[in-house]
Design a protein around this motif. Structure first.
Motif, PDB file in Angstrom:
ATOM      1  N   ALA A   1     -14.785   2.096  -9.893  1.00 38.92           N
ATOM      2  CA  ALA A   1     -14.228   1.286  -8.886  1.00 38.92           C
ATOM      3  C   ALA A   1     -12.817   1.595  -8.667  1.00 38.92           C
ATOM      4  CB  ALA A   1     -14.587  -0.007  -8.695  1.00 38.92           C
ATOM      5  N   ILE A   2     -12.089   1.522  -9.946  1.00 35.49           N
ATOM      6  CA  ILE A   2     -10.598   1.971  -9.841  1.00 35.49           C
ATOM      7  C   ILE A   2     -10.344   3.332  -9.334  1.00 35.49           C
ATOM      8  CG2 ILE A   2      -8.500   2.041 -11.134  1.00 35.49           C
ATOM      9  CD1 ILE A   2      -9.474  -0.300 -12.783  1.00 35.49           C
ATOM     10  N   ALA A   3     -11.196   4.143  -9.885  1.00 36.72           N
ATOM     11  CA  ALA A   3     -11.094   5.717  -9.482  1.00 36.72           C
ATOM     12  C   ALA A   3     -11.147   5.948  -7.907  1.00 36.72           C
ATOM     13  CB  ALA A   3     -12.036   6.430 -10.276  1.00 36.72           C
ATOM     14  N   ILE A   4     -12.233   5.124  -7.471  1.00 34.21           N
ATOM     15  CA  ILE A   4     -12.512   5.338  -6.121  1.00 34.21           C
ATOM     16  C   ILE A   4     -11.269   4.694  -5.011  1.00 34.21           C
ATOM     17  CG2 ILE A   4     -14.083   4.481  -4.059  1.00 34.21           C
ATOM     18  CD1 ILE A   4     -16.260   4.642  -6.365  1.00 34.21           C
ATOM     19  N   ILE A   5     -10.856   3.615  -5.545  1.00 36.87           N
ATOM     20  CA  ILE A   5      -9.675   3.041  -4.816  1.00 36.87           C
ATOM     21  C   ILE A   5      -8.255   4.053  -4.835  1.00 36.87           C
ATOM     22  CG2 ILE A   5      -8.124   1.086  -5.113  1.00 36.87           C
ATOM     23  CD1 ILE A   5     -10.542  -0.529  -5.675  1.00 36.87           C
ATOM     24  N   ILE A   6      -8.205   4.542  -6.087  1.00 43.84           N
ATOM     25  CA  ILE A   6      -7.127   5.325  -6.063  1.00 43.84           C
ATOM     26  C   ILE A   6      -7.484   6.874  -5.226  1.00 43.84           C
ATOM     27  CG2 ILE A   6      -5.728   6.967  -7.703  1.00 43.84           C
ATOM     28  CD1 ILE A   6      -6.486   4.969  -9.986  1.00 43.84           C
ATOM     29  N   ALA A   7      -8.566   7.151  -5.260  1.00 49.00           N
ATOM     30  CA  ALA A   7      -8.751   8.414  -4.472  1.00 49.00           C
ATOM     31  C   ALA A   7      -8.555   8.036  -2.731  1.00 49.00           C
ATOM     32  CB  ALA A   7     -10.266   8.925  -4.584  1.00 49.00           C
ATOM     33  N   ILE A   8      -9.045   6.859  -2.513  1.00 51.89           N
ATOM     34  CA  ILE A   8      -8.849   6.476  -1.062  1.00 51.89           C
ATOM     35  C   ILE A   8      -7.240   6.352  -0.838  1.00 51.89           C
ATOM     36  CG2 ILE A   8      -9.408   4.783   0.774  1.00 51.89           C
ATOM     37  CD1 ILE A   8     -11.900   4.242  -0.786  1.00 51.89           C
ATOM     38  N   ALA A   9      -6.610   5.536  -1.765  1.00 55.92           N
ATOM     39  CA  ALA A   9      -5.132   5.394  -1.376  1.00 55.92           C
ATOM     40  C   ALA A   9      -4.322   6.574  -1.762  1.00 55.92           C
ATOM     41  CB  ALA A   9      -4.531   4.339  -2.471  1.00 55.92           C
TER      42      ALA A   9
ATOM     43  N   GLU B   1       3.668   6.590  -1.728  1.00 54.69           N
ATOM     44  CA  GLU B   1       4.659   7.502  -2.463  1.00 54.69           C
ATOM     45  C   GLU B   1       4.889   7.427  -3.792  1.00 54.69           C
ATOM     46  OE1 GLU B   1       9.425   8.712  -2.143  1.00 54.69           O
ATOM     47  OE2 GLU B   1       8.638   7.660  -0.494  1.00 54.69           O
ATOM     48  N   ASP B   2       4.697   6.354  -4.108  1.00 57.00           N
ATOM     49  CA  ASP B   2       5.005   5.770  -5.634  1.00 57.00           C
ATOM     50  C   ASP B   2       3.441   6.324  -6.274  1.00 57.00           C
ATOM     51  OD1 ASP B   2       6.968   3.162  -7.198  1.00 57.00           O
ATOM     52  OD2 ASP B   2       7.330   4.579  -5.350  1.00 57.00           O
ATOM     53  N   LEU B   3       2.340   6.107  -5.597  1.00 55.44           N
ATOM     54  CA  LEU B   3       1.074   6.593  -6.075  1.00 55.44           C
ATOM     55  C   LEU B   3       1.072   7.991  -6.376  1.00 55.44           C
ATOM     56  CD1 LEU B   3      -1.570   6.175  -7.146  1.00 55.44           C
ATOM     57  CD2 LEU B   3      -2.420   6.060  -4.645  1.00 55.44           C
ATOM     58  N   MET B   4       1.367   8.812  -5.495  1.00 52.21           N
ATOM     59  CA  MET B   4       1.700  10.117  -5.516  1.00 52.21           C
ATOM     60  C   MET B   4       2.541  10.743  -6.528  1.00 52.21           C
ATOM     61  SD  MET B   4      -0.839  10.680  -3.431  1.00 52.21           S
ATOM     62  CE  MET B   4      -1.067  12.400  -3.609  1.00 52.21           C
ATOM     63  N   THR B   5       3.764  10.102  -6.532  1.00 52.09           N
ATOM     64  CA  THR B   5       4.654  10.412  -7.544  1.00 52.09           C
ATOM     65  C   THR B   5       4.107  10.243  -8.991  1.00 52.09           C
ATOM     66  OG1 THR B   5       6.671   9.799  -6.169  1.00 52.09           O
ATOM     67  CG2 THR B   5       7.060   9.887  -8.521  1.00 52.09           C
ATOM     68  N   ALA B   6       3.334   9.146  -9.103  1.00 53.52           N
ATOM     69  CA  ALA B   6       2.650   8.728 -10.325  1.00 53.52           C
ATOM     70  C   ALA B   6       1.665   9.950 -10.868  1.00 53.52           C
ATOM     71  CB  ALA B   6       2.257   7.607 -10.395  1.00 53.52           C
ATOM     72  N   ARG B   7       0.906  10.086 -10.003  1.00 55.89           N
ATOM     73  CA  ARG B   7      -0.126  11.338  -9.859  1.00 55.89           C
ATOM     74  C   ARG B   7       0.554  12.598 -10.319  1.00 55.89           C
ATOM     75  NH1 ARG B   7      -5.056  11.314  -5.904  1.00 55.89           N
ATOM     76  NH2 ARG B   7      -5.626  12.591  -7.453  1.00 55.89           N
ATOM     77  N   ARG B   8       1.691  13.107  -9.750  1.00 56.08           N
ATOM     78  CA  ARG B   8       2.339  14.429  -9.912  1.00 56.08           C
ATOM     79  C   ARG B   8       2.922  14.417 -11.197  1.00 56.08           C
ATOM     80  NH1 ARG B   8       3.550  13.914  -4.376  1.00 56.08           N
ATOM     81  NH2 ARG B   8       5.772  12.940  -4.983  1.00 56.08           N
ATOM     82  N   HIS B   9       3.584  13.196 -11.701  1.00 51.74           N
ATOM     83  CA  HIS B   9       4.201  13.056 -12.862  1.00 51.74           C
ATOM     84  C   HIS B   9       3.425  11.941 -13.838  1.00 51.74           C
ATOM     85  CE1 HIS B   9       7.246  15.670 -11.083  1.00 51.74           C
ATOM     86  NE2 HIS B   9       7.335  14.602 -10.108  1.00 51.74           N
ATOM     87  N   LYS B  10       2.374  12.386 -14.185  1.00 50.68           N
ATOM     88  CA  LYS B  10       1.641  11.381 -15.231  1.00 50.68           C
ATOM     89  C   LYS B  10       2.243  10.713 -16.424  1.00 50.68           C
ATOM     90  CE  LYS B  10      -2.661  13.317 -13.551  1.00 50.68           C
ATOM     91  NZ  LYS B  10      -2.079  14.221 -12.613  1.00 50.68           N
ATOM     92  N   SER B  11       3.324  11.667 -16.764  1.00 54.76           N
ATOM     93  CA  SER B  11       4.080  11.068 -18.094  1.00 54.76           C
ATOM     94  C   SER B  11       4.780   9.987 -17.586  1.00 54.76           C
ATOM     95  CB  SER B  11       5.045  12.176 -18.459  1.00 54.76           C
ATOM     96  OG  SER B  11       5.918  12.432 -17.443  1.00 54.76           O
TER      97      SER B  11
END
Length: 358
Positions: free
Chosen positions: A178-186, A233-243
């Motif tokens: 469920a968390i993975a699906i929510i992240i994909a939508i957001a 924007e924060d979500l996308m930044t976190a996805r680009r820079h997972k560290s």
């Protein structure tokens, strides 16, 4: 000569303080029976072990603060803060979440205002607030898997409790999916824009209907766009820079295990440290049940799962009851003063900011 009557005007912070105090009285009153019951069993505990809750709880809230600020530091958005400030903000947030019966929304509104001086926008604060819960939920699933493995290895699962293991495993998989699906939508800017437009129109329509047309456009589209845009924007930044997520995740795992440690210390003080795996599984499932129906189902669900896994019903209920009362008392004692000190700084500017964010 006509004497003018003196005008008495309560300040915003005074009203907020009074309302908070009333809510505290209500929380204590609603739990008064549990408080008396817990006090009556204090004599059965090892006080020296129970005292360990003090440093354990303080470190737990320090870890909670680190989840927020380690992410902000990774983004280079945060101002320098001391360990004391980290723990204090966490204690305030914990107090608000317990004192304001709003399903976590009170805490979200408060932390949005509270983190602003440290360089976080409303959208960023919301993202970090949600991130905190996502991390702790995933950490809960990790500790649940560890507990299941421990019980299976030691053959400590009763026949009548075998269903709990299967149910817990399926629940863990479902939550992570469920968390993975929510992240994909957001992650989609198009879907975020659609949600902002649809949500704003619906809320404004609903408020207009409820107030018979006296209140219109209570939500401003540009504000909602900015709020959700910052979070996206924060979500996308976190996805680009997972560290950037490594430190928050590590602190979140420690925080999650310390939440379990609170129950375990109480159980150990009663002479039963061996029920740790049952506590871990019970707390994980109880948390999910409490999130769906928050009125007492958390404790009931936790006790029920522990009993199904072979723990004596009286012991299960006592551990959960005493932990609940101790956490409630420590929350009020440790957080109320800091909360009051923070809101005492609220002036016209801060009031406008809070209303704007809300």
């Amino acid at each position: 000569m006509t004497m003018s009557k003196p005008k008495f005007k309560l300040s915003f912070r005074t009203i907020l303080s009074v309302l908070t105090f009333i809510l505290i009285l209500y929380v204590v009153y609603a739990n008064f029976g549990d408080i008396k019951e817990a006090i009556s069993h204090i004599g059965e505990t090892n006080i020296l072990i129970l005292i360990l809750l003090i440093p354990e709880q303080l470190f737990m809230y320090f870890c909670c603060g680190q989840m927020f600020f380690s992410y902000m530091r990774a983004k280079k958005d945060a101002k320098a803060v001391s360990p004391w400030t980290l723990m204090r903000v966490s204690l305030e947030l914990n107090f608000v979440n317990h004192a304001v019966p709003a399903g976590g929304l009170g805490g979200l509104g408060y932390i949005t205002w509270r983190l602003k001086p440290f360089g976080a926008t409303a959208g960023q604060s919301s993202f970090m607030y949600i991130l905190r819960y996502v991390i702790t939920i995933c950490a809960n699933q990790l500790q649940t898997i560890i507990a299941i493995i421990a019980l299976l290895l030691f053959g400590a699962v009763p026949v009548t409790g075998a269903w709990v293991i299967g149910f817990t495993a399926l629940l863990s998989v479902g939550i992570i999916a469920a968390i993975a699906i929510i992240i994909a939508i957001a992650s989609s800017k198009k879907r975020i824009d659609w949600f902002a437009k649809t949500g704003t129109n619906f809320v404004n329509w609903l408020v207009k209907k409820i107030t018979f047309g006296h209140k219109t456009d209570i939500l401003k589209r540009e504000i909602v766009d900015k709020y959700l845009g910052d979070a996206h924007e924060d979500l996308m930044t976190a996805r680009r820079h997972k560290s950037m997520l490594i430190r928050p995740i590590l602190w979140g795992i420690v925080y999650s295990f310390l939440e379990i440690a609170t129950y375990w210390i109480v159980a150990a003080s009663l002479g039963h440290p061996q029920i740790l795996p049952q506590i871990m599984i019970g707390e994980a499932i109880g948390s999910v049940m409490g999130a769906i129906v928050p009125y007492g189902l958390y404790e009931l669900g936790m006790v029920g799962i522990m009993v199904s896994l072979g723990v004596d019903a009286g012991l299960s209920a006592l551990v959960v009851l005493m932990t609940r009362v101790i956490v409630l008392a420590s929350t009020i004692v440790s957080g109320y003063g800091f909360y009051q000190h923070s809101i005492s700084k609220i002036g016209r500017k801060e009031k406008a900011e809070i209303n704007h964010d809300a």
